[in-house]
Design a protein around this motif. Structure first.
Motif, PDB file in Angstrom:
ATOM      1  N   GLU A   1       0.589  -1.253   0.149  1.00 39.74           N
ATOM      2  CA  GLU A   1      -0.088   0.051  -0.055  1.00 39.74           C
ATOM      3  C   GLU A   1       0.994   1.445   0.064  1.00 39.74           C
ATOM      4  O   GLU A   1       0.352   2.229  -0.460  1.00 39.74           O
ATOM      5  CB  GLU A   1      -0.840  -0.040   1.252  1.00 39.74           C
ATOM      6  N   ARG A   2       2.072   1.306   0.844  1.00 41.72           N
ATOM      7  CA  ARG A   2       2.838   2.323   0.758  1.00 41.72           C
ATOM      8  C   ARG A   2       3.997   2.450  -0.246  1.00 41.72           C
ATOM      9  O   ARG A   2       4.692   1.311  -0.415  1.00 41.72           O
ATOM     10  CB  ARG A   2       3.540   2.336   2.148  1.00 41.72           C
TER      11      ARG A   2
ATOM     12  N   ARG B   1       0.839   3.450  -9.665  1.00 47.26           N
ATOM     13  CA  ARG B   1       0.411   4.365  -8.787  1.00 47.26           C
ATOM     14  C   ARG B   1      -0.110   5.769  -9.229  1.00 47.26           C
ATOM     15  O   ARG B   1       0.424   6.059 -10.349  1.00 47.26           O
ATOM     16  CB  ARG B   1       1.598   4.876  -7.703  1.00 47.26           C
TER      17      ARG B   1
ATOM     18  N   GLU C   1      -1.367  10.027  -5.558  1.00 44.59           N
ATOM     19  CA  GLU C   1      -1.157   8.962  -4.258  1.00 44.59           C
ATOM     20  C   GLU C   1       0.194   9.215  -3.899  1.00 44.59           C
ATOM     21  O   GLU C   1       0.618   9.368  -2.790  1.00 44.59           O
ATOM     22  CB  GLU C   1      -1.373   7.533  -4.743  1.00 44.59           C
TER      23      GLU C   1
ATOM     24  N   ASP D   1       0.747  12.523  -2.081  1.00 45.44           N
ATOM     25  CA  ASP D   1       0.040  12.199  -0.681  1.00 45.44           C
ATOM     26  C   ASP D   1       1.082  11.698   0.347  1.00 45.44           C
ATOM     27  O   ASP D   1       1.383  12.049   1.535  1.00 45.44           O
ATOM     28  CB  ASP D   1      -1.095  11.136  -0.781  1.00 45.44           C
ATOM     29  N   TYR D   2       1.604  10.609  -0.187  1.00 43.20           N
ATOM     30  CA  TYR D   2       3.009   9.959   0.601  1.00 43.20           C
ATOM     31  C   TYR D   2       3.809  10.792   0.932  1.00 43.20           C
ATOM     32  O   TYR D   2       4.589  10.817   2.154  1.00 43.20           O
ATOM     33  CB  TYR D   2       3.324   8.686   0.056  1.00 43.20           C
TER      34      TYR D   2
ATOM     35  N   ARG E   1       3.017  13.195   3.692  1.00 46.26           N
ATOM     36  CA  ARG E   1       2.447  12.946   4.945  1.00 46.26           C
ATOM     37  C   ARG E   1       3.785  13.337   6.311  1.00 46.26           C
ATOM     38  O   ARG E   1       4.739  12.805   5.914  1.00 46.26           O
ATOM     39  CB  ARG E   1       2.408  11.351   4.852  1.00 46.26           C
TER      40      ARG E   1
END
Length: 290
Positions: free
Chosen positions: A113-114, A232, A236, A239-240, A243
């Motif tokens: 997911e990451r 991806r 996305e 966003d990471y 964070r």
């Protein structure tokens, strides 16, 4: 629209090429912007787009020949930081098969997911069009990695450029903990030739990409791909990246590569690397031994 920076007589100008292929010198207007980020800042204040701000200046902006622009190109903007995303294409993890423990790490990054997001460069380590990228003196397998590159202002996507994420593959292969040394060094990154906005690029996951390595007049490697192969989204990855991070005003975020030369191809001093991304342009750099 496409935005270029040029340098003539020790003076830098911001140039815009409209979607009608007319090219204007925005710095020669009364407002006199000299950087893309000035337009991005104005757009943020007005809740408009960079292209909206640019269009408001065109009536008073003199035209300039695109051939002149291309002769005097410099790096399209000076990112406070450059970051990268990795293993966003299947070929990136497939190329590590057979490398023992390394392979599992790349498969996990591809399927997890990451995403992999890492620090790549500072402005002093980043070159522009027709400048030389570097290969390390302690590496024997060095490759360019062509990548669609996101341009961010205050963590928001404001455009796209072409990026070259230079990599010392043998250092990375020796030990995954050496990844930063394989990626971060002098002249390890190139961006350019311009910044294209959403209005011009459209869907960033539907553009063609090509890379060619020339040596002494011969093509030693060439390949092509499409960003549609990316697993991806740009949003996305952004966003990471953002964070729990102190995001600077301006950032370049490279999005990964699906063009990887085979093991028997390595860059040499004097080579030329050409990377073309549809709707953006061609980034060309020579290679020098550090």
């Amino acid at each position: 629209m496409r935005y270029y920076r040029i340098e003539q007589n020790n003076s830098v100008s911001l140039i815009v090429e409209t979607n009608e292929s007319t090219t204007y010198n925005l710095t020669a207007t009364e407002q006199g912007p000299t950087s893309f980020m000035e337009l991005a800042s104005a757009a943020a204040l007005t809740n408009g787009t960079v292209d909206d701000v640019s269009r408001s200046l065109l009536d008073n902006a003199p035209t300039i020949e695109l051939t002149t622009v291309r002769e005097h190109l410099v790096r399209p903007f000076d990112p406070d930081e450059v970051w990268g995303a990795g293993v966003t294409y299947a070929i990136s993890q497939e190329s590590r098969e057979g490398e023992g423990g390394l392979a599992e790490s790349y498969v996990n990054a591809y399927e997890g997911e990451r995403p992999e997001v890492y620090f790549k460069a500072t402005p002093s380590r980043t070159v522009g069009p027709r400048e030389a990228v570097g290969i390390r003196g302690d590496s024997e397998w060095d490759v360019p990695e062509p990548e669609l590159t996101i341009v961010l202002y205050d963590g928001k996507i404001v455009g796209y450029t072409v990026g070259n994420d230079m990599c010392s593959r043998d250092i990375e292969r020796e030990n995954l903990l050496y990844l930063s040394q394989s990626k971060i060094y002098s002249k390890s990154c190139a961006i350019g030739p311009c910044i294209s906005t959403d209005e011009t690029v459209g869907d960033p996951l539907d553009v063609e990409m090509q890379m060619q390595i020339d040596r002494d007049g011969d093509i030693v490697f060439e390949d092509s791909t499409s960003t549609s192969e990316m697993v991806r989204t740009c949003e996305e990855l952004v966003d990471y990246f953002a964070r729990y991070n102190e995001v600077p005003k301006s950032t370049a975020l490279l999005t990964g590569t699906s063009i990887i030369p085979p093991d028997d191809v390595t860059l040499r001093a004097g080579d030329t690397v050409r990377i073309d991304i549809e709707k953006i342009g061609t980034l060309e750099n020579t290679v020098e031994q550090l």
